[in-house]
Each structure stands twice: as C-alpha cells, then as structure tokens.
Design an enzyme around this catalytic site. Sequence first.
Site, PDB file in Angstrom:
ATOM      1  N   HIS A  62       4.784 -10.827   5.749  1.00 19.19           N
ATOM      2  CA  HIS A  62       6.046 -10.169   6.127  1.00 19.19           C
ATOM      3  C   HIS A  62       6.846 -11.124   6.997  1.00 19.19           C
ATOM      4  O   HIS A  62       6.289 -11.816   7.839  1.00 19.19           O
ATOM      5  CB  HIS A  62       5.748  -8.886   6.917  1.00 19.19           C
ATOM      6  CG  HIS A  62       6.951  -8.013   7.133  1.00 19.19           C
ATOM      7  ND1 HIS A  62       7.272  -6.966   6.290  1.00 19.19           N
ATOM      8  CD2 HIS A  62       7.910  -8.033   8.077  1.00 19.19           C
ATOM      9  CE1 HIS A  62       8.378  -6.379   6.719  1.00 19.19           C
ATOM     10  NE2 HIS A  62       8.787  -7.011   7.807  1.00 19.19           N
TER      11      HIS A  62
ATOM     12  N   GLY B  62       0.830  -1.211   0.000  1.00 19.50           N
ATOM     13  CA  GLY B  62       0.000   0.000   0.000  1.00 19.50           C
ATOM     14  C   GLY B  62       0.864   1.261   0.000  1.00 19.50           C
ATOM     15  O   GLY B  62       0.370   2.350  -0.259  1.00 19.50           O
TER      16      GLY B  62
ATOM     17  N   ASP C   6      17.402 -14.772  -0.013  1.00 24.65           N
ATOM     18  CA  ASP C   6      18.784 -14.974  -0.510  1.00 24.65           C
ATOM     19  C   ASP C   6      19.808 -14.212   0.334  1.00 24.65           C
ATOM     20  O   ASP C   6      20.892 -14.730   0.632  1.00 24.65           O
ATOM     21  CB  ASP C   6      18.949 -14.479  -1.960  1.00 24.65           C
ATOM     22  CG  ASP C   6      17.948 -15.089  -2.916  1.00 24.65           C
ATOM     23  OD1 ASP C   6      17.059 -15.829  -2.465  1.00 24.65           O
ATOM     24  OD2 ASP C   6      18.061 -14.811  -4.127  1.00 24.65           O
TER      25      ASP C   6
ATOM     26  N   ARG D  87      -3.463  -9.086  13.133  1.00 25.79           N
ATOM     27  CA  ARG D  87      -3.469  -9.874  11.891  1.00 25.79           C
ATOM     28  C   ARG D  87      -3.305 -11.373  12.161  1.00 25.79           C
ATOM     29  O   ARG D  87      -3.968 -12.199  11.527  1.00 25.79           O
ATOM     30  CB  ARG D  87      -2.313  -9.407  10.991  1.00 25.79           C
ATOM     31  CG  ARG D  87      -2.505  -7.999  10.476  1.00 25.79           C
ATOM     32  CD  ARG D  87      -1.234  -7.477   9.816  1.00 25.79           C
ATOM     33  NE  ARG D  87      -1.486  -6.186   9.187  1.00 25.79           N
ATOM     34  CZ  ARG D  87      -0.587  -5.501   8.513  1.00 25.79           C
ATOM     35  NH1 ARG D  87       0.635  -5.964   8.361  1.00 25.79           N
ATOM     36  NH2 ARG D  87      -0.879  -4.347   7.965  1.00 25.79           N
TER      37      ARG D  87
END
Length: 593
Positions: free
Chosen positions: A532, A185, A363, A422
């Site tokens: 995340h 966002g 990575d 969340r």
Amino acid sequence: MKKAGLMMLVLCMVAMLAACGSGNKDGKEANNGGDRIVTSIGEGDGKHGTIKVEVTFENDEIKDIKVLEQKENEVLAEPVYKELKEIMIASNSAEADAISGSTVTSQGYIDAVKDAVAKAGLTLVAKQAAGKTQTDEPAEQTYDVVIIGAGGAGFSAALEAKQAGASVVLLEKMPSVGGNTLISGGEMNAANTWVQKNLGIEDSTDLFIEDTLKGGDNAGDPEMVRVLAENATAAAEWLKDAVKVNFLEDHLFQFGGHSVKRALIPEGHTGAELITKLKKQLDEMGIDLKTNTKAEKLLTDESGKVIGVEAAGANGGTITFHANKGVIIASGGFGSNVEMRKQYNPEYDEKYMTTDAPGTTGDGIVMAQAVGAALTNMESIQTYPVCNPKTGVISLVADSRFDGAILVNQSGQRFVEELERRDVISKAILAQEGGYAYQLWNQEIGDISKTVDTHKDEYEMLVKDGLLYKADTLKEAAEFFKIDPEALQATIDRVNKFAKSGKDEDFNHRAGLKDMSKGPYYIQKAVPSVHHTMGGLVINKTTQVLNEQGQPIAGLFAAGEVTGVIHGKNRLGGNAIADAITFGRIAGQQAVK
Ligand code: ADP
C-alpha cells in the site's frame, strides 16, 4: 452410457466422418448447406479450476467459442471470455496475448481452445491484421462527471453521482475492473455496525479515530480521519443495502492496531464480492464504463479549473472526455511502479515485488501534480510481510499467523515477534539469509484459522509450486525445505515451553504462543512485498483536491488510495476499503453539486 447407445454413437460418428472426409479426430461434424461445421470441446486450467469450452468451426475457421464450465472470478474472467474470443475468431487462431490482470484465466482459456482445435484435428490458417475488434469511440464525449479508475473508490463515486442525477463515465485503463480493491481481502472497518451489535462488541467513532491516527504514527490528518470514521458505518450499510454486498453476520476481524473487532468481512473473504456487486449495480444503473481507456492528462480552462480528461482509448486513439461538473481521480496508489517508489523512498526498490494490481502506477498523482496539486506522506510505503516468493501476491492462507503460526529462517530459528507491525516483520525477514522466511503452523492452529479451506485455490497453487508443504512430522516439514530438522525441533521445543508458561521469553508474542507438539504441520515459504502507498493527493472534507497553497483546485476531486491524508506513516488493516468506499461516495455526491 449403455453399450448399445455407445455403439450407435460410434457408428454415427464414423458415418459422419466418412460423409465429409475431414481429419476430424474427436470433434462432432455436420454439414450445413455445403458448409462443413465441426464442434469440439477442449479444456484448460484456469485460476480456480478447469475451463471447458466448445469451439465451433465452419470450413476450418473458428466461428464461435462457448464457455461450458468454469469457476473463475466473474469480474476478471469477463474480458477474457469476450475479448479473447473476438480476437481468436477475427484471427482464426488460438494464439492470443493474455489479458493483462487476468493472465491465469487467459492462459486457461487459450489452452482450452487449443485443446479443442487439436481434438478437432484441424490446422488453422491464421488471418492477417485481425487487430483490435472494439468499435471506435467518438473522439469527443461529454458527461457531467468523469471518473478515473474503476476500483472501490471509483465505483462508489460513480454510483453516487448517477444517483444524484448526473451523467457519468468511469474510465479504467486495464481490460478488467477492480484494482487493488478486487484482489484485497475486502475487509472494511467501521464503528458501531450491525455486526458489532450482533456480537455485543462496544465500539465508538472516537476509538476508531484514535486507533487509526496512532497506527499511522499520528501523521494522518485528524479532521479527515474523523470524516472517515463518522461516515464509514453509513458507507458499509450502503454497501449492504443498496449495493447488496453480503457481509458475514457473525464474524469480524481485529487487524493489528485496532482496539476492538471492527472489520466487516465480505462473503468469500475477498474484494471480489464488493467489486462484483458494485459492477452489477453500475450496469443496472446504466453507467458508462470504458475499460482499456487510460486517462493521461487533466484538461483545464484559462482559470485553472479542471474541465475534462484526455485519455488513450481502447484502439489507441485519443479521446477527450469533457466534464460539465467535475473530474474525480480514483486511480489508486503506485505500488506497481518501482521507479515512482524509488523516487519517493529508495528503500522500496526492485528487491520488493508487489501485492498490488498492475494498474496501480500512480498516474492520478502525476496528472494532478501537473495541474498544481499538493502531495503528502509520499515516502510512506507499506509492505506486507508474508507473500508468495514467486509472484509477490499476498498470502491469505498465511493468515494462520494471526492464530499462532510462527516464522523461522533457513536455520530453523525464530527471528521476530510474529504479530509485530507489517514494516517491522518485513525488514526482519529481509535481514535473514536469502531474504525470505518460512511460516510454520500445525493442524490445531489450522483448525482455528481455517485458512486452508477458506483459500483452497491459493493453498493448492502454493503446494503445486512447491512453496507450501503439509507434513505428518516436523522432521519431514524441515527436510522439505532443507532446514536442519534438529534446529527446527529445538525451536518448536522452545515454542511449546513458552506456550505452557504463557510467556514468550524470546520475542514476547503478544497473543501468547500455541503448543505445536502435534502434527500434521504446514510450512510455507514467504517474502515481503509492497502492499500500500499511504501518500498521495491532499483532499479536504468534500474531497476537493488542494493545491500547494491549500486552496481547492476547481472541478477536481479525489478519493481512495490516490489520496494521502488518512493513513499517515502506516495503514491499519481494513482501513483501505473503508477509505475508498467512504470517500468515493462523498466524491460522487460532491462532484455533482
Ligand atoms: P481504490 O482502492 O482507491 O479504489 P484501486 O486500486 O482499487 O484503488 O483502483 C484503482 C483503479 O484505477 C485500478 O483499477 C487501476 O487500474 C485504475 N487506474 C489507474 N490509473 C489509471 C488511469 N490512468 N486511467 C484509468 N484507470 C486507471
């Protein structure tokens, strides 16, 4: 067009066809010194609307492809229009693999070219071994600063390092830049900003620190969170003044866990505004960007100092980038790497898709570990509760939840407080029949949140895919998803009762429920998705990467989601961009010293 004009055009086309005798259907044809030139226009569906192209054929071979009309994201579309065009011309074929990270735009472009070929009435004979068309890169290259990853952190680091006089290269393994920053966002938290002043909102650095630490269950590093809070405002001003990012002047978000409204909103409510402007600035400053270039290994000297990066170049060959001053890792998190998720927290296995960019595979964490870097908070992985059940992509249309939309299960029952954290909502959704939920709101809530208008493309796609339905009545909304209409009506009756009394007796909705007796209604199917990864590299205040003994690894810096010291067990909304830009800038300034 007037009739006479139309007749003339038809006659001309008939004459041209007769003269050249080709099977040209709708294309225009001309003769150029013996070469037969045909132009034809085709259309395909991109992510944000029609892509219209004009293809030029010379003696039945594709010679040029021009994009006449399109509404795609500038950053994501750039490699499509450049690389696919080169591949199609070299191979004389409209068949090509989609550019990873830009698949919908790629498909629209491919369809448009195929349409033009069909309209020209041509059958193309493909040429063999077209291969990649990028020019070969020198195998050894030297810069002052080598940066891995072109997201918010990498771009910010690159601009600062260049500003400080260094020669800089930015490596990006994907064909297009932007990472999670681009598809987010784009909201960025900072305390005491110009927009807070415009709106008369009182805030302080200490309050920002307190909220961030508490939101992460106090597992973030307080000293590092202080560096973030003390520098985020200057970073936001830098974005506005130096990078020319447009932020809304009269609107801020207050994401869960923040005591005040402090998230700046970029124009368009997505990270595209940030990445587009950062990329423009990068180009203007003449900084080298190497896309399709994947960093694979950090190079060290005998003392253990990091002195460069070994990468796989666009043509598959190895390129060594020597760094005179420093290497900055800005390669993002590992949300798109299921194996790595499972390695650090088995809970986040295949049952979760991800909202994240395909390049976020951890990575940088693995590369840094190989030179002795310490990791922290690796088990802390965040899911976003309301995402697209087909793709895992975050739903911004569903931000109506922050204005009163409710969540129900297949039985039409509420099962969680809609403004919970969340992780709590995500787990509650997965515990329901089928592991999904429906978000439901009415027009009155929609008029406040305006998410359908703001995210029109997403809305239309969800409707097209049968994942969102607008219904005049509640019964119709229920029936679309085969929910028992009476059960859903009973739930809404309870919601309306609690809206009136001001007290949600079932789940204690913190903002208070809204009356939903009047339609039309919007009902949307949703699942949680990994969003995340809070854990990562341990860095100090100057963004040096630390080893297991807490000592800086010489020559190595890191910033953004690849680091693990800020968000603790749970990242608050708006803090990822703040983290990436603030520490990206610091890394760029420090690596030059
Ligand atoms: P941040 O918010 O920390 O800047 P992003 O996810 O926005 O993180 O950006 C990280 C970028 O790094 C992505 O574009 C991703 O494709 C890129 N990246 C990840 N791994 C590598 C790698 N090995 N080499 C080059 N780029 C990489």
